[in-house]
Design an enzyme around this catalytic site. Structure first.
Site, mmCIF file in Angstrom:
data_model
loop_
_atom_site.group_PDB
_atom_site.id
_atom_site.type_symbol
_atom_site.label_atom_id
_atom_site.label_comp_id
_atom_site.label_asym_id
_atom_site.label_seq_id
_atom_site.Cartn_x
_atom_site.Cartn_y
_atom_site.Cartn_z
ATOM 1 C CB ALA A 1 -0.900 0.005 1.232
ATOM 2 C CG ASP A 2 -0.059 4.675 -2.515
ATOM 3 O OD1 ASP A 2 -1.121 4.685 -1.855
ATOM 4 O OD2 ASP A 2 -0.027 4.937 -3.725
#
Ligand SMILES: NC(=O)c1ccc[n+]([C@@H]2O[C@H](COP(=O)([O-])OP(=O)(O)OC[C@H]3O[C@@H](n4cnc5c(N)ncnc54)[C@H](OP(=O)(O)O)[C@@H]3O)[C@@H](O)[C@H]2O)c1
Lengths: 245, 80
Positions: free
Chosen positions: B35-36
């Site tokens: 995930a960012d």
């Protein structure tokens, strides 16, 4: 090129000169449009003119709850929201020393804060769909400044800075955020100038004339299109050369 | 697995497009699930929607793993 068939767009300030031209142009390229403003009758008139693929969504952008609700209403009416053009804007000119708190607050609220709220609400769906175009109508004055317009210039410069920051945040989601900065555009405002004032203004415009709403709208069509997918955080100047920035 | 843990897992799988078996209790959204920072914000918003709670920013900052999310929601979710 610049085909918007099947796309959906919300335009604020659509009862105004430039906003009306933007709504017509997006619609003309095939988009389904939601048009907003405070004057319901004027909105209906434009809707009648456009015929199909148009929804009327009156809203007062000074009212935070109405602003927050508007993108959702547009999404429900349009079945999605690909393009949001925040074009509504006001001026309350005064020399800085004489400027009232209210003149400052009103202009910031409609021109800038409404933009922030509209973008924030529109982004949720755009992030999920991995697609979106946010377009803010700013002004050459936001870059150059203008005596008597400290509030207005601040709001328009604010819109540019906000757009650049957001552009960086959401680029990975296929959403672009750009501005258009018109110069002098023919409108009831410029019509009100007398010949002498007009001449004085025109002397500073290399192209020697005021612009047309349709010429601002053409820039909006471009930024809304698939062809502009690689353009973000930009401010497109449509100003006849009055400021080459 | 609790009902809440299952719903959390489902949201994570949907939002991040990762294999369900990777979504273990200790899996870190950013380090293990790719995930960012924007994904984590989207996840928090999805949890808020699914569980009818508000997750304040300072609480969101402490939700780093799938287990963190489940624990927070087990404590705070409106419909347990
Ligand atoms: N004309 C120019 O030379 C020029 C130059 C640079 C930038 N701009 C910018 O271009 C944009 C459009 O300008 P324009 O010339 O077309 O002006 P306009 O004809 O005066 O239109 C302004 C629009 O904003 C809407 N609006 C104002 N207050 C509102 C509120 N509280 N809630 C909702 N809508 C509100 C108006 O809707 P209602 O009337 O229905 O309330 C109207 O549709 C503005 O952002 C302006 O700053 C214009």
């Amino acid at each position: 090129m610049f085909d918007l068939t099947g796309r959906t767009a919300l335009v604020t300030g659509a009862t105004g000169g430039i906003g009306g031209a933007i709504a017509r142009a997006l619609h003309g390229q095939g988009a389904t449009v939601a048009i907003s403003g405070t004057r319901a009758e004027a909105l209906q008139q434009l809707a009648d003119e456009l015929g199909e693929r148009v929804h009327v969504l009156p809203a007062n952008l000074k009212d935070a709850a109405s602003v927050d609700a508007l993108p959702g209403q547009a999404e429900a009416a349009l079945g999605g929201l690909d393009v949001l053009v925040h074009n509504a804007g006001i001026t309350r000119d005064n020399l800085f020393l004489r400027m009232k708190d209210e003149e400052w607050a009103d202009v910031i609220q409609v021109n800038l804060t409404a933009g922030f709220r509209l973008y924030r609400a529109a982004l949720k769906g755009m992030m999920k769909r991995r697609r979106g175009r946010l377009i803010g109508i700013t002004s050459v004055v936001g870059v150059t400044g203008n005596p008597g317009q400290g509030n207005y210039a601040a709001s328009k410069a604010g819109l540019i800075g906000m757009s650049k920051s957001l552009a960086a945040e959401v680029a990975s989601r296929g959403i672009t955020v750009n501005c258009i900065a018109p110069g002098f555009i023919e409108s009831p405002m410029t019509d009100a100038l007398n010949e002498k004032q007009k001449e004085a203004s025109l002397a500073h415009i290399p192209l020697g004339r005021f612009g047309q709403g349709a010429e601002v709208a053409a820039a909006a069509v471009y930024l809304a299109s698939d062809e502009a997918a690689y353009v973000t955080g930009h401010t497109l100047q449509v100003n006849g050369g009055i400021a080459m920035v | 697995m609790s009902d809440i843990a299952e719903r959390v897992k489902k949201i994570v799988v949907e939002h991040l497009g990762v294999d369900a078996e990777k979504v273990t209790e200790n899996a870190s959204f950013i380090d293990d699930l790719g995930a960012d920072s924007l994904d984590t914000v989207e996840l928090v918003m999805a949890f808020e929607e699914e569980f009818g709670v508000e997750i304040p920013d300072d609480a969101a900052e402490t939700i780093l793993t799938v287990g963190d999310a489940t624990k927070f929601l087990e404590k705070n979710a409106a419909q347990a």
